[in-house]
Write an enzyme that holds these catalytic residues in place. Structure first.
Site, short mmCIF file in Angstrom:
data_model
loop_
_atom_site.label_atom_id
_atom_site.label_comp_id
_atom_site.label_asym_id
_atom_site.label_seq_id
_atom_site.Cartn_x
_atom_site.Cartn_y
_atom_site.Cartn_z
N ASN A 181 -5.63 5.04 -10.35
CA ASN A 181 -4.19 4.84 -10.22
C ASN A 181 -3.39 5.32 -11.44
OD1 ASN A 181 -4.57 1.76 -8.31
ND2 ASN A 181 -4.15 3.82 -7.53
N ASP A 212 -3.59 -2.73 0.02
CA ASP A 212 -3.13 -1.35 0.12
C ASP A 212 -1.91 -1.24 1.04
OD1 ASP A 212 -3.13 1.34 -0.43
OD2 ASP A 212 -4.74 1.84 0.98
C1 IPE Z 1 -6.93 1.24 -3.87
O1 IPE Z 1 -5.75 1.70 -3.30
C2 IPE Z 1 -6.64 0.62 -5.19
C3 IPE Z 1 -5.84 -0.60 -5.16
C4 IPE Z 1 -5.52 -1.28 -4.09
C5 IPE Z 1 -5.43 -1.07 -6.44
P1 IPE Z 1 -5.34 3.25 -3.43
O2 IPE Z 1 -4.10 3.40 -2.62
O3 IPE Z 1 -5.28 3.64 -4.84
O4 IPE Z 1 -6.58 3.96 -2.74
P2 IPE Z 1 -6.73 5.42 -2.14
O5 IPE Z 1 -6.28 6.36 -3.21
O6 IPE Z 1 -5.84 5.51 -0.93
O7 IPE Z 1 -8.17 5.56 -1.79
C1 IPE Z 2 -1.42 -0.62 -3.10
O1 IPE Z 2 -0.40 0.03 -2.45
C2 IPE Z 2 -1.10 -1.01 -4.52
C3 IPE Z 2 -1.73 -0.18 -5.55
C4 IPE Z 2 -2.63 0.75 -5.36
C5 IPE Z 2 -1.31 -0.42 -6.91
P1 IPE Z 2 -0.18 1.60 -2.63
O2 IPE Z 2 0.71 1.80 -3.81
O3 IPE Z 2 -1.47 2.30 -2.69
O4 IPE Z 2 0.62 1.97 -1.32
P2 IPE Z 2 0.34 3.22 -0.37
O5 IPE Z 2 -1.12 3.19 -0.04
O6 IPE Z 2 0.73 4.43 -1.15
O7 IPE Z 2 1.20 2.98 0.81
MG MG Z 3 -2.70 3.13 -1.31
#
Ligand code: IPE
Ligand code: IPE
Ligand code: MG
Length: 248
Positions: A69, A21
């Protein structure tokens, strides 16, 4: 205190799962767009996978795209899907050189056709590798997986192929997309968020959690070793008391 000399190489977790994340926030901190962050995230995956293989971790599960996502802006979702196709093609040779077997969990049929094809190709081409299994969680959500498991068991009951008494922990585990993968001993999440976000709810019943504040593109070998060091200094009691574990 957490370099290679301090971890016990004979007590490495067999399965480490990671919620990668913080790509977007990392990109923002660099004045870049979110896709740039995801691209850098792939570099972190490469380094982490190499380090895990060197340490003889047997399964590395990476949460790469959740069911939730899909609700992100269209350009980001498309960017992520393209990045998946490109990365699978670019990394295939190295996966084979390093004995990495690729697997995927999640609702794979719900991914764009091109992604399904690249995944299938990489899974087939790496299927005989034995050093480490890289499990990509794609279009994955634990509640989806549990729903599928309940439907499958209900069908078997309806057809009378199993009885109610046969429903137990083992049967449930067998009906999940992780059926051939042991439960993770260690779950890591980067970016300072302390939540599970619909990941492996059943499988993490007794998993140790390790949260760190850095963003995923900043994660690598050093941080993996630190997480394992932390894990190795915990007492996993599984409901018992400490004295029982020490044989007192
Ligand atoms: C969790 O990250 C999913 C992945 C790492 C693919 P998100 O960024 O989507 O999670 P939330 O929405 O902050 O809980
Ligand atoms: C994790 O990074 C990757 C995916 C969920 C695909 P994020 O895209 O969630 O990055 P933040 O949490 O918005 O910084
Ligand atoms: Mg994230």
């Amino acid at each position: 205190m957490s370099d290679l000399n301090h971890i016990d190489l004979k007590a490495i977790p067999e399965h480490i799962a990671i919620i990668m994340d913080g790509n977007g926030r990392w990109a923002k901190s660099q004045g870049q767009d979110r896709i740039f962050g995801h691209t850098k995230g792939v570099d972190a995956v490469r380094e982490t996978l190499r380090a895990a293989a060197d340490l003889k971790v047997k399964f590395l599960t990476l949460y790469a795209f959740s069911t939730e996502n899909w609700n992100r802006p269209k350009e980001e979702v498309e960017g992520l899907m393209n990045l998946l196709v490109m990365s699978l093609a670019n990394e295939l040779e190295e996966l084979n050189e390093n004995g990495v077997r690729l697997q995927a969990i999640g609702n794979i049929k719900g991914l764009p056709k091109e992604c399904q094809e690249s995944l299938e190709e990489a899974i087939i081409q790496t299927r005989n590798n034995t050093s480490i299994t890289l499990v990509l969680a794609l279009n994955y959500s634990s509640k989806w997986e549990i729903e599928e498991m309940v439907k499958s068991i209900a069908k078997q009951i309806k057809k009378d192929s199993i009885s109610l008494d046969e429903i137990d922990e083992n049967l449930i585990s067998e009906e999940l997309t992780t059926k051939e993968i042991p439960d993770p001993e260690l779950l890591i999440r980067t970016s300072g968020e302390h939540r599970v976000s619909n990941f492996l709810l059943w499988q993490i019943a007794y998993t140790e959690f390790y949260f760190l504040d850095i963003f995923w593109p900043e994660f690598g070998k050093k941080q993996l070793i630190e997480a394992i060091y932390d894990y190795q200094n915990r007492e996993r009691r599984f409901g018992l008391v400490s004295e029982q574990l020490k044989g007192a």
